[in-house]
Design a protein around this motif. Sequence first.
Motif, short mmCIF file in Angstrom:
data_model
loop_
_atom_site.label_atom_id
_atom_site.label_comp_id
_atom_site.label_asym_id
_atom_site.label_seq_id
_atom_site.Cartn_x
_atom_site.Cartn_y
_atom_site.Cartn_z
N THR A 41 0.83 -1.21 0.00
CA THR A 41 0.00 0.00 0.00
C THR A 41 0.86 1.26 0.00
O THR A 41 1.83 1.36 0.75
CB THR A 41 -0.90 0.02 1.26
OG1 THR A 41 -1.48 -1.26 1.42
CG2 THR A 41 -1.99 1.07 1.15
N ILE A 42 0.46 2.21 -0.82
CA ILE A 42 1.15 3.52 -0.82
C ILE A 42 0.43 4.39 0.19
O ILE A 42 -0.78 4.60 0.11
CB ILE A 42 1.09 4.18 -2.22
CG1 ILE A 42 1.73 3.27 -3.27
CG2 ILE A 42 1.78 5.53 -2.20
CD1 ILE A 42 1.46 3.71 -4.70
N THR A 43 1.18 4.87 1.16
CA THR A 43 0.55 5.69 2.22
C THR A 43 0.79 7.17 1.96
O THR A 43 1.69 7.55 1.18
CB THR A 43 1.13 5.33 3.60
OG1 THR A 43 2.52 5.70 3.61
CG2 THR A 43 0.97 3.86 3.92
N MET A 46 4.33 8.17 2.83
CA MET A 46 5.32 7.87 1.78
C MET A 46 5.27 8.94 0.70
O MET A 46 6.30 9.39 0.19
CB MET A 46 5.01 6.49 1.16
CG MET A 46 5.33 5.32 2.06
SD MET A 46 4.47 3.82 1.55
CE MET A 46 5.27 3.44 0.02
N ARG B 50 1.93 0.20 10.63
CA ARG B 50 2.41 -0.86 9.73
C ARG B 50 2.88 -2.12 10.46
O ARG B 50 2.85 -3.21 9.92
CB ARG B 50 3.49 -0.32 8.81
CG ARG B 50 2.89 0.57 7.73
CD ARG B 50 3.76 0.67 6.54
NE ARG B 50 2.96 0.95 5.36
CZ ARG B 50 3.40 0.88 4.13
NH1 ARG B 50 4.64 0.51 3.90
NH2 ARG B 50 2.62 1.15 3.11
N THR B 103 -8.92 -0.69 1.75
CA THR B 103 -8.64 -2.13 1.79
C THR B 103 -9.12 -2.70 3.13
O THR B 103 -8.84 -2.13 4.18
CB THR B 103 -7.12 -2.37 1.65
OG1 THR B 103 -6.68 -1.65 0.51
CG2 THR B 103 -6.82 -3.84 1.48
#
Lengths: 161, 160
Positions: A41-43, A46, B50, B103
């Motif tokens: 996943t691209i946050t 980032m 994360r 998601t």
Amino acid sequence: MPARLKSNADKEWTFFRIMQVLVLALVLLALSLYGKYFDPTITLQMCLQNPQKYDGALIEIGTETTVREILADGFTIEQMGKVVKVVGKTDNIFPNEFVSLQVVFHKGPWLELKKSHIAKYRRVKIAVSVIPVLFVFVLFFREYKFRFRKFKFVERRSCRT
Amino acid sequence: MPDLITHTAAAYFVMRPGKFARFRVAFYVGTILPDILSRPFYILKPELYRYTIAVHTPIFIILFCFLFAEFFDREIRKDVCNFLLLGAALHFFLDLFQRHLLTGYLWFFPFSWKSFEIGLYWPETPLYFIPLWVGLIFVIESVRYFRQRRGFEKHTGSRG
């Protein structure tokens, strides 16, 4: 019971069991690290660190993100101490509400809103969720006690039907 | 996730029959386990999010139940593990019906990053049903209490 037999019966923490516990703990740690380093996943964080690279990327924002301010053409959000402008509809969006967003990241940086969901009452949800945790905690320690000498939980009631 | 009152209430409805009494608490712990192991960390410190991705997944919780059960008396270890796992299964079953904009849950982590869900309700929707669950539990416990009391009075009355 003879002393030797008794000591064998009491010796539950065998080398094999200690190894089993250590291996399980290590696997759990490895899973956590795998999640951290291999999540595709691209946050938003980032994108903010490398705006050029992620310009035009469709991203999902959800982790503890709150609306900070409503603007004429959108609103601003705050995530992990960073504030970013979101351009799009502001229907049902209010300051301090938790939000989940699907946006396109633009270097600048600003975000183009595609979809949004307001997590209304999320604070209430977190607050009420503490009650059953305390309830289960109390029940657990009414049912079991931890014997430090043997390093295990045992039932408080020894006689059961 | 639905709130933990909803999860615990569901566990209560499943485990109320007396035959499960001995390991009811282990089931309750299993029911709240996926959330109490993951949520507090990233609610208090979102930078840790994360690290907690793996925690709210079936594989992590199954292994954690095995690990946790190792710290129980040998006689009850297997049962505690089973009831922890069943409680966690109920948790994931309720989560499956949720709807996310983003998601959802990673059911097949670490083998796949894809998620699916049935999508009947938003995570906050079950909050509206909390008074119903609490009311139902109150009614069930009241009926049980008065039945027990009547039984006790009959029993002591026949003796006297």
